[in-house]
Motif scaffolding. Structure first.
Motif, PDB file in Angstrom:
ATOM      1  N   THR A   1     -20.121   8.437 -22.731  1.00  0.00           N
ATOM      2  CA  THR A   1     -19.394   9.617 -22.253  1.00  0.00           C
ATOM      3  C   THR A   1     -20.073  10.902 -22.718  1.00  0.00           C
ATOM      4  O   THR A   1     -20.234  11.853 -21.950  1.00  0.00           O
ATOM      5  N   VAL A   2     -20.465  10.942 -23.993  1.00  0.00           N
ATOM      6  CA  VAL A   2     -21.130  12.127 -24.539  1.00  0.00           C
ATOM      7  C   VAL A   2     -22.480  12.352 -23.852  1.00  0.00           C
ATOM      8  O   VAL A   2     -22.810  13.474 -23.434  1.00  0.00           O
ATOM      9  N   LEU A   3     -23.269  11.292 -23.733  1.00  0.00           N
ATOM     10  CA  LEU A   3     -24.578  11.417 -23.094  1.00  0.00           C
ATOM     11  C   LEU A   3     -24.437  11.790 -21.620  1.00  0.00           C
ATOM     12  O   LEU A   3     -25.245  12.571 -21.083  1.00  0.00           O
ATOM     13  N   LEU A   4     -23.422  11.258 -20.965  1.00  0.00           N
ATOM     14  CA  LEU A   4     -23.137  11.621 -19.578  1.00  0.00           C
ATOM     15  C   LEU A   4     -22.872  13.115 -19.458  1.00  0.00           C
ATOM     16  O   LEU A   4     -23.376  13.775 -18.544  1.00  0.00           O
ATOM     17  N   ALA A   5     -22.087  13.654 -20.389  1.00  0.00           N
ATOM     18  CA  ALA A   5     -21.790  15.086 -20.371  1.00  0.00           C
ATOM     19  C   ALA A   5     -23.055  15.914 -20.532  1.00  0.00           C
ATOM     20  O   ALA A   5     -23.245  16.936 -19.845  1.00  0.00           O
ATOM     21  N   VAL A   6     -23.943  15.489 -21.428  1.00  0.00           N
ATOM     22  CA  VAL A   6     -25.210  16.209 -21.641  1.00  0.00           C
ATOM     23  C   VAL A   6     -26.049  16.197 -20.364  1.00  0.00           C
ATOM     24  O   VAL A   6     -26.612  17.228 -19.961  1.00  0.00           O
ATOM     25  N   CYS A   7     -26.119  15.047 -19.710  1.00  0.00           N
ATOM     26  CA  CYS A   7     -26.884  14.954 -18.459  1.00  0.00           C
ATOM     27  C   CYS A   7     -26.262  15.806 -17.357  1.00  0.00           C
ATOM     28  O   CYS A   7     -26.977  16.434 -16.568  1.00  0.00           O
TER      29      CYS A   7
ATOM     30  N   GLY B   1     -27.889   9.633 -15.648  1.00  0.00           N
ATOM     31  CA  GLY B   1     -29.065   9.440 -16.483  1.00  0.00           C
ATOM     32  C   GLY B   1     -30.324   9.364 -15.633  1.00  0.00           C
ATOM     33  O   GLY B   1     -31.352   9.956 -15.964  1.00  0.00           O
ATOM     34  N   MET B   2     -30.237   8.636 -14.520  1.00  0.00           N
ATOM     35  CA  MET B   2     -31.367   8.568 -13.593  1.00  0.00           C
ATOM     36  C   MET B   2     -31.669   9.941 -13.013  1.00  0.00           C
ATOM     37  O   MET B   2     -32.842  10.328 -12.867  1.00  0.00           O
ATOM     38  N   ALA B   3     -30.618  10.701 -12.696  1.00  0.00           N
ATOM     39  CA  ALA B   3     -30.821  12.057 -12.178  1.00  0.00           C
ATOM     40  C   ALA B   3     -31.511  12.934 -13.212  1.00  0.00           C
ATOM     41  O   ALA B   3     -32.357  13.768 -12.876  1.00  0.00           O
ATOM     42  N   CYS B   4     -31.165  12.730 -14.465  1.00  0.00           N
ATOM     43  CA  CYS B   4     -31.756  13.512 -15.554  1.00  0.00           C
ATOM     44  C   CYS B   4     -33.241  13.191 -15.709  1.00  0.00           C
ATOM     45  O   CYS B   4     -34.066  14.086 -15.956  1.00  0.00           O
ATOM     46  N   THR B   5     -33.616  11.940 -15.558  1.00  0.00           N
ATOM     47  CA  THR B   5     -35.033  11.573 -15.654  1.00  0.00           C
ATOM     48  C   THR B   5     -35.832  12.210 -14.525  1.00  0.00           C
ATOM     49  O   THR B   5     -36.973  12.648 -14.727  1.00  0.00           O
ATOM     50  N   GLN B   6     -35.237  12.292 -13.351  1.00  0.00           N
ATOM     51  CA  GLN B   6     -35.922  12.895 -12.207  1.00  0.00           C
ATOM     52  C   GLN B   6     -36.065  14.405 -12.356  1.00  0.00           C
ATOM     53  O   GLN B   6     -36.962  15.015 -11.773  1.00  0.00           O
TER      54      GLN B   6
ATOM     55  N   GLY C   1     -29.972  22.630 -13.535  1.00  0.00           N
ATOM     56  CA  GLY C   1     -31.097  22.482 -12.605  1.00  0.00           C
ATOM     57  C   GLY C   1     -30.746  22.901 -11.199  1.00  0.00           C
ATOM     58  O   GLY C   1     -31.582  23.431 -10.457  1.00  0.00           O
ATOM     59  N   ASP C   2     -29.483  22.663 -10.806  1.00  0.00           N
ATOM     60  CA  ASP C   2     -29.054  23.032  -9.453  1.00  0.00           C
ATOM     61  C   ASP C   2     -28.713  24.509  -9.365  1.00  0.00           C
ATOM     62  O   ASP C   2     -28.540  25.044  -8.295  1.00  0.00           O
TER      63      ASP C   2
ATOM     64  N   ILE D   1     -33.684  11.797 -22.807  1.00  0.00           N
ATOM     65  CA  ILE D   1     -32.222  11.777 -22.763  1.00  0.00           C
ATOM     66  C   ILE D   1     -31.730  11.008 -21.545  1.00  0.00           C
ATOM     67  O   ILE D   1     -30.701  10.315 -21.589  1.00  0.00           O
ATOM     68  N   GLY D   2     -32.494  11.076 -20.454  1.00  0.00           N
ATOM     69  CA  GLY D   2     -32.102  10.375 -19.232  1.00  0.00           C
ATOM     70  C   GLY D   2     -32.123   8.866 -19.405  1.00  0.00           C
ATOM     71  O   GLY D   2     -31.144   8.181 -19.098  1.00  0.00           O
ATOM     72  N   TRP D   3     -33.241   8.348 -19.911  1.00  0.00           N
ATOM     73  CA  TRP D   3     -33.343   6.891 -20.082  1.00  0.00           C
ATOM     74  C   TRP D   3     -32.404   6.393 -21.171  1.00  0.00           C
ATOM     75  O   TRP D   3     -31.874   5.278 -21.082  1.00  0.00           O
TER      76      TRP D   3
END
Length: 205
Positions: free
Chosen positions: A191-197, A140-145, A204-205, A151-153
């Motif tokens: 788990t679902v939100l983790l998958a989205v992130c 989630g933190m990676a997603c915010t960055q 991004g990579d 979605i990250g927070w």
């Protein structure tokens, strides 16, 4: 087919979504039965066996991502270890619940042993959900960055709730939240939100 890190992470995300779906289906049928609704649930062997297969594959792919990644190793480690714990938890449920409860029904003194098997299973379940919550916080933190702040927070918040709720279940017992299914529900949502992130990080990579 070459399993690049990007493809491996995408597979991990898909497996996490499939795992969340199987748990949601099982929970839905359980709630329906408890509510008095007459529904025919799929065979437990099929549902839990499929879940066990998903977690087995998840352990392999998350472990592969762990050794290949230069970043987010804590998150990948948490996913891989949670998958291993979930395989143990599903295995206990499939192979031990039936025999122990059948024996407890015939021999009164075996009831505590049956209860201990269930308690052990939920202890492993809660530990796995804590790890998934931790992974949700990391990614989630990676997603915010990466720019996905909403979605990250949200993922960070739900992951933190899953960690606290499941830690409470481990420390104080399954009934410390009463009838509120916060530990399991927050774990599935994390788990679902983790998958989205993860899909966002892989893209991004």
């Amino acid at each position: 087919m070459e399993f690049t890190l990007k493809r491996t992470v995408q597979i991990v995300a898909v497996l996490l979504i499939l795992a969340a779906v199987t748990q949601a289906v099982y929970t839905g049928f359980y709630v329906a039965r408890e509510s008095g609704i007459d529904v025919e649930a799929p065979p437990r062997q099929l549902l839990w066996g499929s879940e066990g297969l998903i977690f087995t594959l998840l352990a392999a792919f998350a472990g592969s991502a762990l050794v290949a990644a230069k970043r987010y190793t804590l998150g990948f480690s948490a996913i891989a270890m949670s998958a291993v714990l979930n395989v143990v938890q599903v295995g206990v449920g499939l192979t031990m619940f039936g025999p122990f409860f059948e024996a407890a029904g015939e021999v009164e003194g075996l009831a505590p042993a049956a209860g201990a098997v269930v308690a052990f299973s939920f202890m492993v379940y809660n530990a796995a959900k804590i790890l998934l919550g931790l992974a949700a916080v990391v990614f989630g933190m990676a997603c915010t960055q990466a720019g996905g702040k909403v979605i990250g927070w949200l993922t960070v918040a739900v992951g933190a709730v899953a960690m606290v709720a499941n830690a409470g279940s481990m420390a104080m017992g399954r009934d410390f939240l009463g009838e509120l299914p916060l530990a399991g529900g927050s774990g599935v949502l994390a788990t679902v939100l983790l998958a989205v992130c993860l899909l966002g990080v892989a893209k991004g990579d």
